[in-house]
Design a protein around this motif. Structure first.
Motif, PDB file in Angstrom:
ATOM      1  N   ALA A 223       6.459  75.910  77.034  1.00  0.00           N
ATOM      2  CA  ALA A 223       7.123  77.091  76.911  1.00  0.00           C
ATOM      3  C   ALA A 223       5.889  78.244  76.942  1.00  0.00           C
ATOM      4  CB  ALA A 223       8.150  77.169  75.751  1.00  0.00           C
ATOM      5  N   TYR A 224       5.169  77.943  76.380  1.00  0.00           N
ATOM      6  CA  TYR A 224       3.722  78.867  76.003  1.00  0.00           C
ATOM      7  C   TYR A 224       3.317  79.233  77.387  1.00  0.00           C
ATOM      8  CZ  TYR A 224      -0.711  80.881  74.750  1.00  0.00           C
ATOM      9  OH  TYR A 224      -1.624  81.714  74.860  1.00  0.00           O
ATOM     10  N   THR A 225       2.882  78.119  77.875  1.00  0.00           N
ATOM     11  CA  THR A 225       2.440  78.276  79.354  1.00  0.00           C
ATOM     12  C   THR A 225       3.285  78.746  80.378  1.00  0.00           C
ATOM     13  OG1 THR A 225       1.407  76.017  79.022  1.00  0.00           O
ATOM     14  CG2 THR A 225       1.347  76.837  81.362  1.00  0.00           C
ATOM     15  N   ILE A 226       4.494  78.598  80.374  1.00  0.00           N
ATOM     16  CA  ILE A 226       5.392  79.249  81.225  1.00  0.00           C
ATOM     17  C   ILE A 226       5.864  80.442  80.853  1.00  0.00           C
ATOM     18  CG2 ILE A 226       7.725  78.863  82.234  1.00  0.00           C
ATOM     19  CD1 ILE A 226       7.577  76.073  82.130  1.00  0.00           C
ATOM     20  N   PHE A 227       6.012  81.086  79.838  1.00  0.00           N
ATOM     21  CA  PHE A 227       6.577  82.247  79.175  1.00  0.00           C
ATOM     22  C   PHE A 227       5.561  83.203  78.789  1.00  0.00           C
ATOM     23  CE2 PHE A 227      10.571  79.658  79.365  1.00  0.00           C
ATOM     24  CZ  PHE A 227      11.334  80.294  80.357  1.00  0.00           C
ATOM     25  N   PHE A 228       4.806  82.622  77.657  1.00  0.00           N
ATOM     26  CA  PHE A 228       4.002  83.646  76.709  1.00  0.00           C
ATOM     27  C   PHE A 228       2.686  83.469  76.715  1.00  0.00           C
ATOM     28  CE2 PHE A 228       7.853  81.660  74.691  1.00  0.00           C
ATOM     29  CZ  PHE A 228       8.615  83.027  74.807  1.00  0.00           C
ATOM     30  N   ARG A 229       1.926  82.754  77.889  1.00  0.00           N
ATOM     31  CA  ARG A 229       0.654  82.649  77.885  1.00  0.00           C
ATOM     32  C   ARG A 229       0.035  84.071  78.423  1.00  0.00           C
ATOM     33  NH1 ARG A 229      -2.689  78.297  81.200  1.00  0.00           N
ATOM     34  NH2 ARG A 229      -2.337  77.289  79.346  1.00  0.00           N
ATOM     35  N   PRO A 230      -0.657  84.897  77.944  1.00  0.00           N
ATOM     36  CA  PRO A 230      -0.929  86.304  78.374  1.00  0.00           C
ATOM     37  C   PRO A 230      -1.916  86.205  79.415  1.00  0.00           C
ATOM     38  CG  PRO A 230      -1.980  86.020  76.410  1.00  0.00           C
ATOM     39  CD  PRO A 230      -1.240  84.721  76.320  1.00  0.00           C
ATOM     40  N   HIS A 231      -1.935  87.295  80.325  1.00  0.00           N
ATOM     41  CA  HIS A 231      -2.855  87.192  81.325  1.00  0.00           C
ATOM     42  C   HIS A 231      -3.473  88.774  81.634  1.00  0.00           C
ATOM     43  CE1 HIS A 231      -5.068  86.443  85.174  1.00  0.00           C
ATOM     44  NE2 HIS A 231      -4.625  87.281  85.725  1.00  0.00           N
ATOM     45  N   TYR A 232      -4.715  88.841  81.713  1.00  0.00           N
ATOM     46  CA  TYR A 232      -5.511  90.179  81.526  1.00  0.00           C
ATOM     47  C   TYR A 232      -5.652  90.283  83.007  1.00  0.00           C
ATOM     48  CZ  TYR A 232      -8.464  93.950  80.918  1.00  0.00           C
ATOM     49  OH  TYR A 232      -9.346  95.272  80.964  1.00  0.00           O
ATOM     50  N   ASN A 233      -5.280  91.481  83.464  1.00  0.00           N
ATOM     51  CA  ASN A 233      -5.261  91.688  85.108  1.00  0.00           C
ATOM     52  C   ASN A 233      -6.546  92.974  85.273  1.00  0.00           C
ATOM     53  OD1 ASN A 233      -3.989  94.150  84.734  1.00  0.00           O
ATOM     54  ND2 ASN A 233      -1.857  93.274  85.036  1.00  0.00           N
ATOM     55  N   GLY A 234      -6.977  93.397  84.121  1.00  0.00           N
ATOM     56  CA  GLY A 234      -8.024  94.496  84.453  1.00  0.00           C
ATOM     57  C   GLY A 234      -7.456  95.867  84.229  1.00  0.00           C
ATOM     58  N   GLY A 235      -5.896  95.980  84.203  1.00  0.00           N
ATOM     59  CA  GLY A 235      -5.645  97.056  84.021  1.00  0.00           C
ATOM     60  C   GLY A 235      -5.255  97.954  85.444  1.00  0.00           C
ATOM     61  N   GLY A 236      -4.248  99.122  85.603  1.00  0.00           N
ATOM     62  CA  GLY A 236      -3.945  99.778  86.545  1.00  0.00           C
ATOM     63  C   GLY A 236      -3.958  98.930  87.897  1.00  0.00           C
ATOM     64  N   VAL A 237      -3.424  97.789  87.988  1.00  0.00           N
ATOM     65  CA  VAL A 237      -3.181  96.966  89.328  1.00  0.00           C
ATOM     66  C   VAL A 237      -1.796  97.535  89.754  1.00  0.00           C
ATOM     67  CG1 VAL A 237      -2.439  94.823  90.270  1.00  0.00           C
ATOM     68  CG2 VAL A 237      -4.302  94.848  88.501  1.00  0.00           C
ATOM     69  N   THR A 238      -1.815  97.966  91.114  1.00  0.00           N
ATOM     70  CA  THR A 238      -0.791  98.409  91.792  1.00  0.00           C
ATOM     71  C   THR A 238      -0.263  97.237  92.822  1.00  0.00           C
ATOM     72  OG1 THR A 238      -1.476 100.900  91.694  1.00  0.00           O
ATOM     73  CG2 THR A 238       0.147 100.348  93.227  1.00  0.00           C
ATOM     74  N   ILE A 239       1.067  96.983  92.627  1.00  0.00           N
ATOM     75  CA  ILE A 239       1.739  95.968  93.606  1.00  0.00           C
ATOM     76  C   ILE A 239       3.012  96.634  94.189  1.00  0.00           C
ATOM     77  CG2 ILE A 239       0.961  94.064  92.119  1.00  0.00           C
ATOM     78  CD1 ILE A 239       4.127  93.881  91.383  1.00  0.00           C
ATOM     79  N   PHE A 240       3.244  96.266  95.380  1.00  0.00           N
ATOM     80  CA  PHE A 240       4.313  96.641  96.193  1.00  0.00           C
ATOM     81  C   PHE A 240       5.034  95.585  96.508  1.00  0.00           C
ATOM     82  CE2 PHE A 240       6.186  97.550 100.530  1.00  0.00           C
ATOM     83  CZ  PHE A 240       6.978  98.266 100.085  1.00  0.00           C
ATOM     84  N   ILE A 241       6.411  95.490  96.126  1.00  0.00           N
ATOM     85  CA  ILE A 241       7.415  94.512  96.217  1.00  0.00           C
ATOM     86  C   ILE A 241       8.620  94.929  97.447  1.00  0.00           C
ATOM     87  CG2 ILE A 241       9.329  92.846  95.345  1.00  0.00           C
ATOM     88  CD1 ILE A 241       7.933  93.076  92.631  1.00  0.00           C
ATOM     89  N   PRO A 242       8.454  94.558  98.703  1.00  0.00           N
ATOM     90  CA  PRO A 242       9.242  94.859  99.742  1.00  0.00           C
ATOM     91  C   PRO A 242      10.912  94.372  99.417  1.00  0.00           C
ATOM     92  CG  PRO A 242       7.465  93.834 100.470  1.00  0.00           C
ATOM     93  CD  PRO A 242       7.418  93.546  99.215  1.00  0.00           C
ATOM     94  N   LYS A 243      11.675  95.296  99.818  1.00  0.00           N
ATOM     95  CA  LYS A 243      13.070  95.066  99.860  1.00  0.00           C
ATOM     96  C   LYS A 243      13.193  93.662 100.459  1.00  0.00           C
ATOM     97  CE  LYS A 243      14.997  99.727  99.552  1.00  0.00           C
ATOM     98  NZ  LYS A 243      14.058 100.397  99.565  1.00  0.00           N
ATOM     99  N   GLY A 244      14.254  92.907  99.900  1.00  0.00           N
ATOM    100  CA  GLY A 244      14.731  91.413 100.355  1.00  0.00           C
ATOM    101  C   GLY A 244      13.880  90.529 100.334  1.00  0.00           C
ATOM    102  N   VAL A 245      12.722  90.489  99.594  1.00  0.00           N
ATOM    103  CA  VAL A 245      11.901  89.272  99.704  1.00  0.00           C
ATOM    104  C   VAL A 245      12.296  88.531  98.379  1.00  0.00           C
ATOM    105  CG1 VAL A 245      10.128  90.763 100.596  1.00  0.00           C
ATOM    106  CG2 VAL A 245      10.193  90.199  98.155  1.00  0.00           C
ATOM    107  N   GLY A 246      12.035  87.031  98.533  1.00  0.00           N
ATOM    108  CA  GLY A 246      12.524  86.149  97.622  1.00  0.00           C
ATOM    109  C   GLY A 246      11.160  86.076  96.507  1.00  0.00           C
ATOM    110  N   ILE A 247      11.234  85.158  95.572  1.00  0.00           N
ATOM    111  CA  ILE A 247      10.745  85.059  94.311  1.00  0.00           C
ATOM    112  C   ILE A 247       9.502  84.357  94.854  1.00  0.00           C
ATOM    113  CG2 ILE A 247      11.500  82.652  93.683  1.00  0.00           C
ATOM    114  CD1 ILE A 247      10.165  85.633  91.337  1.00  0.00           C
ATOM    115  N   GLY A 248       9.331  83.587  96.136  1.00  0.00           N
ATOM    116  CA  GLY A 248       7.991  82.977  96.432  1.00  0.00           C
ATOM    117  C   GLY A 248       7.116  84.133  96.971  1.00  0.00           C
ATOM    118  N   ARG A 249       7.559  84.977  97.632  1.00  0.00           N
ATOM    119  CA  ARG A 249       6.813  86.038  98.289  1.00  0.00           C
ATOM    120  C   ARG A 249       6.418  87.047  97.057  1.00  0.00           C
ATOM    121  NH1 ARG A 249       7.362  89.612 102.898  1.00  0.00           N
ATOM    122  NH2 ARG A 249       5.514  91.063 102.594  1.00  0.00           N
TER     123      ARG A 249
END
Length: 340
Positions: free
Chosen positions: A20-46
Motif C-alpha cells: 500500500a505504501y509503495t502503490i499509494f503513499f511513497r512520495p516522489h520529488y520531481n524538482g518542482g514546477g514540472v509542467t505536463i499536458f494530458i490530451p483529451k481521450g487518452v487512457g491511463i497507460g498514456r
C-alpha cells in the motif's frame, strides 16, 4: 504451528502495508514546477508514460495499479498542469482529478482578423484553429450566439484573456463573443438606428476605423469622415478593405488591387462592405456611434501615425503629394543604409 501462523499473518500484514505504501503513499520529488499536458481521450497507460517521462512518478506500472485500485483510472482530467514538487501516487491522482489546470495568458490585439485570432489561440492555448474558423463562419452557430450577421468576424472582442490550455474551439469563441456584448455600449442599437444604420453596419464601420486609426485621438475624426462620405454617397475608398481581400496582405497596395471585383472593395463599390473586416476594439465602436462633427471628406497618412484631413479633393491631393515625398525620402534612406 501457532507461531508459524502468527509469523505468516505478521508477514502478510507487513507485505500489505508495504505494498500500500509503495502503490499509494511513497512520495516522489520531481524538482518542482514540472509542467505536463494530458490530451483529451487518452487512457491511463498514456498518462502514466507522460508522467514517467516528466519524472513525476517512479514507476508507470505502479501508478496504473494505484489508479485502478483507487477508482481514478477513468476520472483524470485532460489539460495542462504544473505539478507540486513532492506528491505520492494517491495525491497525484487526486490532483489530476481536480481540474486545477494552469491558465494561459492570451492577448488578442485590436484590429485582428478572425484568422489571425485563430492563429493566436492555436499558439497560446492549443486551440484547434481549423475548427475555430469553421465555427466563426458557421451561420447556425452565429445565430445561436445572437450575433446579427452570418459569421463572427467583427464580434470576437480583442482583449487579454486567461484560458485553459487545449480549450475547446467552441468555448473559446463563446468567451470572445460574450466579451463583445459585455463591452458593447448599452445604447448601441438605439444609437445605430438614430444614425440610420443597423448595429451590424456600425460594427462594420468600426472595423474600418480600427484599420485606419493609429492614434486614439483620431478615431472620432476618421469616423466623421466616413459618415460624411456615406451621407454624400461618395465611395469610402478605405485601404483596410483592400488589405482584407488580397491574399498576401498587409502590404503596400498596388493599382491593380483597387480593381479587384469584391463587395469588400470600397474603391469599386459604394457604401459599406457586407461585414466587418477586422475585430474592432471599444474605442473604434464608440467612434462609429459618435462620429466627430467635422467637415472633412478626405484624409491621408502623414507617416508618423497621424493623418492630414481635408475638405476638398484639391487639398487632399496636395497632402498626398507631401506624403509621397516622405515615402520617397524614407525609401532613399533605406537604400543608402543597405549599401544601394
Amino acid at each position: 504451528m501457532k507461531k508459524i501462523v502468527k509469523f505468516s499473518l505478521v508477514f502478510l500484514l507487513f507485505a500489505v502495508v508495504f505494498a500500500a505504501y509503495t502503490i499509494f503513499f511513497r512520495p516522489h520529488y520531481n524538482g518542482g514546477g514540472v509542467t505536463i499536458f494530458i490530451p483529451k481521450g487518452v487512457g491511463i497507460g498514456r498518462i502514466s508514460q507522460t508522467l514517467y517521462q516528466a519524472d513525476a512518478i517512479q514507476n508507470p506500472n505502479v501508478f496504473r495499479i494505484a489508479a485502478k485500485l483507487s477508482g481514478y483510472e477513468t476520472k483524470l482530467q485532460a489539460g495542462k498542469f504544473v505539478l507540486p514538487p513532492t506528491l505520492n501516487n494517491l495525491q497525484l491522482l487526486r490532483f489530476l482529478n481536480s481540474s486545477r489546470q494552469i491558465e494561459e495568458k492570451v492577448t488578442i490585439p485590436e484590429g485582428s482578423t478572425a484568422r489571425q485570432i485563430a492563429g493566436i489561440l492555436s499558439r497560446k492555448a492549443n486551440v484547434d484553429s481549423t475548427k475555430f474558423i469553421e465555427l466563426v463562419f458557421d451561420s447556425s452557430f452565429t445565430a445561436e450566439v445572437k450575433v446579427p450577421a452570418n459569421n463572427l468576424e467583427g464580434y470576437l472582442y480583442p482583449e487579454t484573456y486567461q484560458m485553459y490550455w487545449d480549450i475547446p474551439p467552441r468555448e473559446a469563441a463563446l468567451i470572445l463573443v460574450r466579451q463583445f456584448f459585455k463591452e458593447l455600449p448599452q445604447n448601441a442599437q438605439e444609437k445605430a438606428e438614430n444614425l440610420g444604420y443597423s448595429l451590424h453596419e456600425i460594427i462594420t464601420l468600426a472595423s474600418i476605423i480600427e484599420g485606419e486609426a493609429i492614434l486614439p485621438t483620431e478615431h472620432a475624426t476618421i469616423a466623421g469622415v466616413y459618415h460624411n462620405r456615406l451621407k454624400k454617397r461618395i465611395r469610402l475608398q478605405a485601404d483596410p478593405t483592400i488589405q482584407y481581400i488580397i491574399p498576401d496582405g498587409p502590404r503596400r497596395l498596388l493599382n491593380k488591387d483597387l480593381r479587384i471585383d469584391s463587395p469588400y472593395n470600397t474603391y469599386k463599390y459604394y457604401g459599406l462592405p457586407p461585414g466587418p473586416i477586422k475585430n474592432p476594439g471599444k474605442e473604434a465602436i464608440i467612434a462609429a456611434l459618435n462620429p466627430a462633427n467635422v467637415p472633412y471628406l478626405y484624409f491621408v497618412a502623414k507617416g508618423d501615425g497621424s493623418h492630414v484631413f481635408s475638405t476638398t479633393l484639391k487639398q487632399h491631393n496636395r497632402a498626398k503629394r507631401e506624403f509621397d515625398k516622405i515615402r520617397r525620402h524614407v525609401a532613399r534612406q533605406k537604400k543608402a543604409a543597405n549599401g544601394g
